[in-house]
Scaffold this motif. Sequence first.
Motif, short mmCIF file in Angstrom:
data_model
loop_
_atom_site.label_atom_id
_atom_site.label_comp_id
_atom_site.label_asym_id
_atom_site.label_seq_id
_atom_site.Cartn_x
_atom_site.Cartn_y
_atom_site.Cartn_z
N LEU A 157 0.32 -1.07 0.06
CA LEU A 157 -0.07 -0.17 0.14
C LEU A 157 0.94 1.12 -0.11
CD1 LEU A 157 -3.26 -1.51 2.46
CD2 LEU A 157 -2.92 -0.32 -0.12
N ARG A 158 2.19 1.18 0.42
CA ARG A 158 2.86 2.70 0.17
C ARG A 158 3.50 2.65 -0.54
NH1 ARG A 158 6.25 3.33 4.92
NH2 ARG A 158 8.26 4.12 4.05
N ARG A 159 2.71 1.79 -1.85
CA ARG A 159 3.27 2.61 -3.45
C ARG A 159 1.89 3.59 -3.87
NH1 ARG A 159 3.84 -4.09 -4.69
NH2 ARG A 159 6.19 -4.41 -4.52
N PRO A 163 5.81 6.17 -5.75
CA PRO A 163 5.84 5.75 -6.88
C PRO A 163 6.83 4.33 -6.96
CG PRO A 163 5.74 7.83 -7.05
CD PRO A 163 5.48 7.52 -5.73
N PRO A 164 5.83 3.03 -6.82
CA PRO A 164 6.66 2.32 -7.72
C PRO A 164 7.24 2.62 -8.96
CG PRO A 164 4.06 1.48 -7.77
CD PRO A 164 4.60 3.12 -7.46
N ARG A 165 8.43 1.55 -9.08
CA ARG A 165 8.43 1.75 -10.22
C ARG A 165 8.99 0.02 -11.48
NH1 ARG A 165 14.04 4.76 -9.66
NH2 ARG A 165 15.08 3.29 -11.45
N VAL A 166 8.52 0.59 -12.80
CA VAL A 166 7.91 -0.35 -13.98
C VAL A 166 8.49 0.02 -14.70
CG1 VAL A 166 6.20 -1.37 -14.84
CG2 VAL A 166 5.06 -0.18 -12.81
N ARG A 310 -1.74 -2.00 -12.30
CA ARG A 310 -2.08 -1.30 -11.13
C ARG A 310 -2.69 -2.77 -9.81
NH1 ARG A 310 -8.16 0.55 -11.10
NH2 ARG A 310 -7.84 -1.37 -11.08
N ASP A 311 -3.84 -4.37 -10.70
CA ASP A 311 -3.15 -4.53 -9.24
C ASP A 311 -2.59 -5.70 -9.17
OD1 ASP A 311 -6.66 -3.59 -9.87
OD2 ASP A 311 -6.85 -5.68 -10.80
N ALA A 312 -1.79 -5.62 -10.84
CA ALA A 312 0.05 -6.42 -9.45
C ALA A 312 0.48 -5.83 -9.08
CB ALA A 312 0.67 -6.48 -11.12
N LEU A 313 0.68 -4.59 -8.39
CA LEU A 313 1.09 -3.49 -8.04
C LEU A 313 0.77 -3.36 -6.40
CD1 LEU A 313 3.53 -1.13 -10.64
CD2 LEU A 313 4.61 -3.23 -8.56
N VAL A 314 -0.71 -2.85 -6.59
CA VAL A 314 -1.57 -3.12 -5.41
C VAL A 314 -2.91 -3.51 -5.56
CG1 VAL A 314 -2.54 -0.85 -4.05
CG2 VAL A 314 -0.13 -0.44 -4.82
N LEU A 319 -6.19 -2.69 -1.33
CA LEU A 319 -7.09 -1.82 -0.61
C LEU A 319 -8.93 -2.46 -0.57
CD1 LEU A 319 -6.50 -0.48 -4.18
CD2 LEU A 319 -5.85 0.34 -2.27
N ALA A 320 -9.60 -3.28 0.12
CA ALA A 320 -10.06 -3.42 0.79
C ALA A 320 -10.33 -4.13 2.05
CB ALA A 320 -11.27 -4.90 -0.97
#
Length: 332
Positions: A157-159, A163-166, A310-314, A319-320
């Motif tokens: 969630l800290r991502r 911002p994470p890196r892709v 998005r779903d792979a990173l978070v 979130l739920a």
Amino acid sequence: MDARGALRWWWSTSPHPGAIAVAQLAGEPADLERAIEALCSRSSPAVGAVAWRRFGEIDDGVVARVATGHALVMPHGGPRIRQRLDARMAELGATVLQGAPGADGDYPEAADDLERRMLAALARAASPLAIDLLAAQPARWRAHGAPGAMSARDRRLRRLIDPPRVAIVGPANAGKSTLLNALAGREVAIAHDLPGTTRDAVAARIDFAGLVADVFDTPGAREEMDAIERAAAQLAAHAIERAELVIALTAPGLGWAGDAAPIAPEAGVIRVLNQCDRADADACAEAIDADLAVSAREGQQLDVLVARVRDALVPPADLADPRPWRFDERLG
Ligand SMILES: Nc1nc2c(ncn2[C@@H]2O[C@H](COP(=O)(O)OP(=O)(O)O)[C@@H](O)[C@H]2O)c(=O)[nH]1
Ligand SMILES: [Mg+2]
């Protein structure tokens, strides 16, 4: 930020192991230059420039000179590297600060430390998805009690804050630069069918349906490269090693090229067949191993790719999840 005054050194990223860490160095330009030169055994990059440097025996990484009296130093994100760099910077005359000067700001409206840190995180968070979740945290912490040690979910969630890196990797002409441009909605990378066109490490900050990430286009390593291409390939290798998610891209007939650099073991990989608008796309061998097929040029399935990234990173489950989130490791 007032960059002048005594030389100061602090970390902007969390002390937990991460692919990359960002430290800031600020002070009088002459002191700053002297410290960078001593750390790297090479002169500081010019103002506005970003360069690859070795940090003595400690590590290597990127130095970005953002202003005359301010530089960002980006090594790998291990705690040991951090400690050694802190010690080295202290040796070089910098005051090692715990956290950014004034980073938490003043929030007179905050009732307590928890609310103050939540507001500070909200001010800093890069992703729109962070807003509601952060705003809900004080109530959740009060209802459930403080969460225990930093969990994997807490870190994912800290991502939403940093911002994470892709990294986009794959053979020449797969369409990596075209994809980066399509995702960014503007020309950030040069797309061309001559291999070696991507002569610089190119990155763009992109909003993946609520999650903001830094995406790196990478030139493939080739046999004959000039000095500029080699430098770009080295920066790209660095981006790949530090990526939290890799988009492995190919096109019909190009195969899944060996990666230009090792991928972090914990990084996710999405295998994408590009150029699905071509007549030979459905029956090609690459289609068998692809997670999805897109057309970077025509835009087909790019919305699906955006959601997958998005779903792979978070993951949506993170979130739920109604439990409190340890969004700041300094909270007790
Ligand atoms: N048909 C088709 N061509 C594409 C697509 N994406 C890229 N191309 C073409 O493939 C060539 C190489 O693209 P580029 O983005 O430079 O590839 P890179 O070497 O992987 O960065 C260019 O001529 C692009 O126009 C696509 O989705 N469909
Ligand atoms: Mg390219």
